[in-house]
Design an enzyme around this catalytic site. Structure first.
Site, PDB file in Angstrom:
ATOM      1  N   ASP A 126       3.821   7.324   1.409  1.00  0.00           N
ATOM      2  CA  ASP A 126       3.949   5.879   1.347  1.00  0.00           C
ATOM      3  C   ASP A 126       5.336   5.307   1.632  1.00  0.00           C
ATOM      4  O   ASP A 126       5.438   4.355   2.378  1.00  0.00           O
ATOM      5  CB  ASP A 126       3.460   5.350  -0.012  1.00  0.00           C
ATOM      6  CG  ASP A 126       3.288   3.843   0.015  1.00  0.00           C
ATOM      7  OD1 ASP A 126       2.816   3.334   1.049  1.00  0.00           O
ATOM      8  OD2 ASP A 126       3.616   3.181  -0.966  1.00  0.00           O
ATOM      9  N   CYS A 234      -5.599  -5.145  -4.768  1.00  0.00           N
ATOM     10  CA  CYS A 234      -6.958  -5.654  -4.540  1.00  0.00           C
ATOM     11  C   CYS A 234      -7.800  -4.523  -3.954  1.00  0.00           C
ATOM     12  O   CYS A 234      -7.325  -3.762  -3.115  1.00  0.00           O
ATOM     13  CB  CYS A 234      -6.894  -6.832  -3.566  1.00  0.00           C
ATOM     14  SG  CYS A 234      -8.510  -7.382  -2.956  1.00  0.00           S
ATOM     15  N   CYS A 241     -17.173  -1.409   1.223  1.00  0.00           N
ATOM     16  CA  CYS A 241     -17.422  -0.522   2.364  1.00  0.00           C
ATOM     17  C   CYS A 241     -18.528   0.482   2.010  1.00  0.00           C
ATOM     18  O   CYS A 241     -18.424   1.210   1.026  1.00  0.00           O
ATOM     19  CB  CYS A 241     -16.139   0.213   2.748  1.00  0.00           C
ATOM     20  SG  CYS A 241     -16.385   1.340   4.134  1.00  0.00           S
TER      21      CYS A 241
END
Ligand code: B12
Ligand code: SF4
Ligand code: SF4
Length: 313
Positions: A126, A234, A241
């Site tokens: 990340d 969120c 999905c």
């Protein structure tokens, strides 16, 4: 067993969801990153502009690297009833901060590479200038969905992506070439802030994740009304999905299982807390990024968004 197979076996033993191998050459969609930045979709995330050159040519990060071992780290845990109540925290942030947890686990695999002849094995998750989704797709780990997530057939998208740049000449896996989104548009339709400009393009400045984690200062009013009770991150475009609804499985990584919830908290939760207490309670979690002031703002906005919905305003 080949060395690549041994690396994958070790990754599975460490509990990673999947492991693939690619090389550090420029990924094919660098021009999309430039266009995205030029349109201002990164908002105040200036570091993305600074990192662009390295993202477009990841070998610059570790010049000796010949291969990139890409890992998927499952963080999914089913929502409890309390997790659905405002102020809500996104699933990925309910456990210990993944930057620490996953980096530790990537370093354990990097150690294995060093024991097997590597002189260099550098881990990222990340925070580095690494085009993580593109490398994962090229390592055969999944496709990039309309919601911009890397989705793995048979697993969904509730995972982090980590990578290890190494000078071991490991053979590349074939890239994923099939897009399994088809005619589905559930994620695009469900986003409460209409953050998708088109399929595969997210205006981050409209995304609840950006507004509650990255942005400093007040959340702009038209968007604050649409937080759907979220006070941190969120999950909506992942929750809807079908690949997650069908395939997501609880994580085996104990540190990533839920330990933080704000459920039932009122607007004053963080008002009565000082920095020391915030650090004691949330210092090892992802909530540290917006910090105490950010979380005060977020909880008010999250509860405010809900009150407005209840009043039908
Ligand atoms: C900045 C950032 C954000 C921003 C912007 C997100 C975005 N979609 O761009 C914000 C704060 C909004 C955000 C939110 C989230 N994030 Co985030 N984020 C990042 C970060 C640091 C950089 C992403 C980036 O460069 N964006 C700019 C765009 C242009 O780049 P890109 O998304 O990588 O897109 C590339 C490809 O998709 C490709 N491409 C573009 N269009 C097309 C079209 C086709 C057809 C194809 C094949 C390819 C392609 O080209 C692009 C440029 O290289 C990455 C970590 C990293 N180092 O990459 C994590 C990362 C993407 N985030 C992650 C997560 C988990 C999230 C959230 C789910 C967290 C949450 N629950 O709140 C949400 C999801 C929102 C969403 N739908 O994306 C994970 C995603 C894991 C996965 N399965 O994909 C990552 C990889 C972090 C990690 N190491 O695990 N995030
Ligand atoms: S994370 Fe939420 S706000 Fe951001 S794009 Fe997905 S649904 Fe929209
Ligand atoms: S919700 Fe549908 S369109 Fe969106 S990423 Fe999932 S499969 Fe693709």
């Amino acid at each position: 067993m080949s060395l690549a197979a041994e690396v994958k076996a070790r990754a599975a033993e460490l509990g990673f969801l999947a492991c693939g191998i690619t090389d550090p050459s420029p990924p094919p969609h660098g021009d999309r990153l430039d266009a995205w930045l030029a349109r201002g979709y990164a908002g105040t995330m200036r570091y993305l502009h600074r990192q662009a050159r390295r993202r477009k040519n990841p070998r610059i990060n570790v010049p000796e690297s010949l291969a990139v071992v890409v890992l998927l780290e499952n963080y999914y845990w089913p929502d409890a009833a309390a997790d659905l109540q405002a102020p809500r925290i996104a699933k990925y942030a309910r456990g210990e901060d993944y930057h620490r947890v996953t980096l530790r686990r990537l370093d354990a695999l990097a150690e294995f590479l060093l024991e097997h002849g590597a002189r260099v094995a550098h881990s990222y998750v990340d925070s580095g200038p690494v085009p993580e989704r593109e490398l994962a797709q090229r390592a055969g780990l999944g496709w990039i969905g309309k919601n911009t997530m890397l989705i793995r057939p048979g697993a969904g998208s509730f995972f982090f992506i980590g990578s290890i740049f190494t000078d071991l000449p490991l053979p590349r896996d074939p890239p994923s070439t099939t897009d399994h989104c088809g005619s589905c548009t559930r994620c695009l339709d469900a986003c409460p802030t209409e953050a998708f400009v088109e399929p595969h393009v997210l205006d981050a400045t409209r995304c609840i994740s950006y507004l509650t984690i990255e942005q400093r200062g007040p959340i702009p009013e038209p968007l604050a009304e649409r937080l759907e009770g979220y006070a941190f991150g969120c999950d909506i475009c992942n929750d809807v999905c079908p690949w997650n609804q069908r395939f997501a499985q609880p994580t085996a990584v104990a540190e990533l299982r839920p330990r933080h919830s704000l459920a039932g908290a009122d607007e004053t939760l963080f008002d009565t807390m000082d920095e020391d207490e915030f650090q004691r309670r949330y210092g090892a979690s992802a909530l540290e990024r917006p910090g105490l002031a950010g979380m005060r703002r977020n909880v008010r906005a999250a509860l405010g968004s809900l009150h407005r919905q209840e009043r039908g305003v």
